[in-house]
Enzyme design. Sequence first.
Site, PDB file in Angstrom:
ATOM      1  N   GLU A 125       6.918   1.083  -1.244  1.00 53.12           N
ATOM      2  CA  GLU A 125       6.912   0.729  -2.639  1.00 53.12           C
ATOM      3  C   GLU A 125       5.834   1.270  -3.450  1.00 53.12           C
ATOM      4  OE1 GLU A 125       7.707  -3.304  -3.729  1.00 53.12           O
ATOM      5  OE2 GLU A 125       7.778  -2.899  -6.096  1.00 53.12           O
ATOM      6  N   ARG A 182       3.802  -6.758  12.027  1.00 50.12           N
ATOM      7  CA  ARG A 182       2.940  -6.349  11.041  1.00 50.12           C
ATOM      8  C   ARG A 182       1.418  -6.437  11.575  1.00 50.12           C
ATOM      9  NH1 ARG A 182       4.749  -7.209   5.781  1.00 50.12           N
ATOM     10  NH2 ARG A 182       2.882  -6.503   4.762  1.00 50.12           N
ATOM     11  N   LYS A 197      -0.959  -6.145  -0.531  1.00 49.87           N
ATOM     12  CA  LYS A 197      -1.020  -5.134  -1.600  1.00 49.87           C
ATOM     13  C   LYS A 197      -1.372  -6.031  -2.974  1.00 49.87           C
ATOM     14  CE  LYS A 197       2.467  -2.239  -1.022  1.00 49.87           C
ATOM     15  NZ  LYS A 197       3.411  -1.189  -1.384  1.00 49.87           N
TER      16      LYS A 197
HETATM   17  P1  ATP Z   1       2.357  -5.719   1.137  1.00 49.33           P
HETATM   18  O1  ATP Z   1       2.903  -6.799   1.732  1.00 49.33           O
HETATM   19  O2  ATP Z   1       1.007  -5.612   1.598  1.00 49.33           O
HETATM   20  O3  ATP Z   1       2.567  -6.003  -0.484  1.00 49.33           O
HETATM   21  P2  ATP Z   1       4.746  -4.285   1.718  1.00 49.33           P
HETATM   22  O4  ATP Z   1       5.623  -4.613   3.141  1.00 49.33           O
HETATM   23  O5  ATP Z   1       5.226  -4.976   0.312  1.00 49.33           O
HETATM   24  O6  ATP Z   1       3.157  -4.480   1.771  1.00 49.33           O
HETATM   25  P3  ATP Z   1       5.825  -1.699   1.333  1.00 49.33           P
HETATM   26  O7  ATP Z   1       5.453  -0.610   0.501  1.00 49.33           O
HETATM   27  O8  ATP Z   1       6.996  -2.132   0.976  1.00 49.33           O
HETATM   28  O9  ATP Z   1       4.703  -2.782   1.388  1.00 49.33           O
HETATM   29  O10 ATP Z   1       5.705  -1.237   2.819  1.00 49.33           O
HETATM   30  C1  ATP Z   1       6.041   0.098   3.214  1.00 49.33           C
HETATM   31  C2  ATP Z   1       6.392   0.150   4.761  1.00 49.33           C
HETATM   32  O11 ATP Z   1       5.249  -0.432   5.404  1.00 49.33           O
HETATM   33  C3  ATP Z   1       7.555  -1.196   5.043  1.00 49.33           C
HETATM   34  O12 ATP Z   1       8.453  -0.770   6.119  1.00 49.33           O
HETATM   35  C4  ATP Z   1       6.541  -2.214   5.579  1.00 49.33           C
HETATM   36  O13 ATP Z   1       7.328  -3.018   6.522  1.00 49.33           O
HETATM   37  C5  ATP Z   1       5.294  -1.465   6.196  1.00 49.33           C
HETATM   38  N1  ATP Z   1       4.198  -2.397   6.021  1.00 49.33           N
HETATM   39  C6  ATP Z   1       3.701  -2.815   5.052  1.00 49.33           C
HETATM   40  N2  ATP Z   1       2.713  -3.710   5.564  1.00 49.33           N
HETATM   41  C7  ATP Z   1       2.599  -3.744   6.823  1.00 49.33           C
HETATM   42  C8  ATP Z   1       1.608  -4.079   7.908  1.00 49.33           C
HETATM   43  N3  ATP Z   1       0.505  -4.990   7.538  1.00 49.33           N
HETATM   44  N4  ATP Z   1       1.912  -3.620   9.148  1.00 49.33           N
HETATM   45  C9  ATP Z   1       2.748  -3.049   9.485  1.00 49.33           C
HETATM   46  N5  ATP Z   1       3.785  -2.334   8.575  1.00 49.33           N
HETATM   47  C10 ATP Z   1       3.601  -2.582   7.302  1.00 49.33           C
HETATM   48 MG    MG Z   2       7.309  -4.392   0.015  1.00 52.42          MG
END
Ligand code: ATP
Ligand code: MG
Length: 564
Positions: A38, A262, A272
Site C-alpha cells: 500500500e 512477518r 509503517k
Molecule cells: P505495516 O504493518 O508495516 O503497515 P503492511 O503489511 O500494512 O505493513 P503493506 O504495504 O500492506 O504493509 O505490505 C505489502 C506486503 O508486504 C504485504 O504482502 C505484507 O504482508 C508484506 N509485509 C509487510 N510487513 C512485513 C513484514 N514485517 N514481514 C514480512 N512481510 C511484510
Molecule cells: Mg497493509
Amino acid sequence: MSEPSNTPTQSNFIRDIMIADRESNKHGGTVRTRFPPEPNGYLHLGHAKSICLNFGLAAEFGGTTNLRFDDTNPAREEQEYVDSIIDNVRWLGFQWDKALFASDYFEQLYQWAVQLIKQGQAFVCDLPAEEMRKYRGTLTEPGTHSPYRDRSIEENLDLFARMRAGEFPDGARTLRAKIDMASPNLNMRDPVMYRILHAHHHRTGDDWCIYPMYDYAHGQSDSIEGITHSICTLEFEDHRPLYDWFVEQLGIHHPQQIEFDRLNLTYTVLSKRKLLQLVTEGHVRGWDDPRMPTLSGIRRRGYTPEALRSFCGVIGVGKTNGINELGLLEHYVREDLNKRVNRVMAVLRPVKVVIENYPDDTVELLEAVNNPEDAAAGSRTVPFSKVIYIEQDDFREVPPKQFYRLSPGKEVRLRWGFFITCTGVVKNDAGEVVELRATYDPASRGGNSPDGRKVKATIHWVSAAHAIDAEVRVYETLFSKENPNQVPEGGDFLDNINPNSLEVLTGCKLEPALVGSVPGDKVQFERLGYFCVDNDSTPGNLVFNRTVALRDSYAKIEKREQGK
Ligand code: ATP
Ligand code: MG
C-alpha cells in the site's frame, strides 16, 4: 542491475506448495506472484522479506511477479510513496513483469459488486459504524442481522448506484456481503465491501466517492492478474475464507492465498504507522535517515542489496511469528562489504603526533594494499610526513594493564608505515594532552621489524599535511530495547528510543585517497568499520555514515557453537 543470485533457495513450505502445484498441473504449471504494497509509507526490511520471497520463488519456477500498488485507501496514499517503492524494489535487484494499481480495477470491482447484489449476495446497509459493531457480535456470541439485510435487489442496485453518484455523505451507507452473521470467523459476518469516502485519490482524482475495502479488492485484483499464489503475512490467515468466498461467488480465477510469518528484528520497529510517526514527529531526519529500517534508510547507511538478499535467504519462512537478530543482518552486511570494498585509513578523533627525528620537508609514499580479500583491487600509496594524526583512543598517558598501543616509552607499528616510539606529551593549561612526540625507526619502513623486535599493536594514522577533513556520523540502534514494541502499561514505543543513536564527529582526518568520493561510495576505515559517503556530502565537505562496526559478534557466536 546486479543479478539476484542469493534469493531463497532453501526449502520452505511455500516452495513445496508450488512444486506440488506444478506437478499436478494446477494453474497450467505456472507460477505468478505479486508484491502488493500500500503506497502509504516507505518500504522497510519486512517488505524485503516479502519481495525476496515473491520474486525469488517466481523466478525459480520460471514465473513472473507483478508490482501491485494496493491503493484503495485514498486518505493515506501519496505519489511520493509510489516513487520510493519503485526505486526500492529496483535497488533490491528485482524486475517486475508489470507495475499495476488496484485503483485501475475500480470499475471492474464495482461491476462485480453489482453482480453480487444481483445474485442476492450483497446489500446496502444504513447502519452507522457504531451500530454495525454492536450487530456484529463477539468471538463468543453470534451477530444479529442488519435490519437492512433483506432489501430487495432492485433497491440495493438503486442505492449502490446512488452511493457511487455521490448522493450520500461519508459513512452514511455501506455495501456489505451477505454471508453468515453466526460464523465463528468474524470476517465472515456480512463484511463491508464498500464505504463512502469523498476523498481525492492520488491516481483516480475525484472519479470515485466509494472505495472498496482491502478484503474485497485484494483477491479480485489477484484474480484479474492471473496470480497463482497470493503470498501474504499471517495476520491474513483469518481473512482467507473471505478471500475464497468472493472469487468463488463471482466465478472467477481463484488464486491460492498462502500466509507466512512477518519479519521482526531486535532493536527495530517494522510498522509503517510507527515509522511514519518517527518521521512526522522529527525523531529522525526523514524516511531515509540511516537509522531507519526503511530500504531507503539502510541503503543510505551503506547496506547492500546483496547482503539483504542473503539475509532474507537464510531466515527462511515459517508459520509462526518470531524475532530475528539484527546482528545476523549486520553479519551479512559485513560479509558482503568485506569482499568488495577497499581499506583506507581515517582518524575519527585525532591527536597530533610530531615525529621528532623525521626530516621537516620530506614526504614518503608508502605502499598500501587496498583489499587483502581481493588481489584485483591492487594497491595505492599513502603519504607519510613529520606530523601525523592518530586516534586519541590509541594513546594513554598512563596505560592500563594490557594496553599495548601507544604510551610514553612504548613502541607501536603504524599500519603500512614505520615503528614509532612515544617520547613525550604536550599539554594545554588544563592539563589535557594536545600533542604527542615520537621518534621513528627508518629501518622499519613498510611496517617490518628491522631486527626481529616485536611490537604488540598496529595502529592507523593519517599524514597531517595531506589529510582531508570530513564529518563522520556514527550510529547505534535507534532503540535501546531488544523489543521496542514491548512497553509497560501507559508507556509508548517512543520511550524506548536510544538517545545516543547518532553521534556526529567533525574534523575527522582521512587519507587523501578519498578525495573525489561521491555519495554511495563504500570503504572500510581500517580498525573502525565500514563506512559510506552520505548524500549530504558536497565536493569540499565529505560526510560519511558508519554502516556497521567491524566487530562481528555473530561470527564469534557461530564459531563458538561449531567448537572452533
Ligand atoms: P505495516 O504493518 O508495516 O503497515 P503492511 O503489511 O500494512 O505493513 P503493506 O504495504 O500492506 O504493509 O505490505 C505489502 C506486503 O508486504 C504485504 O504482502 C505484507 O504482508 C508484506 N509485509 C509487510 N510487513 C512485513 C513484514 N514485517 N514481514 C514480512 N512481510 C511484510
Ligand atoms: Mg497493509
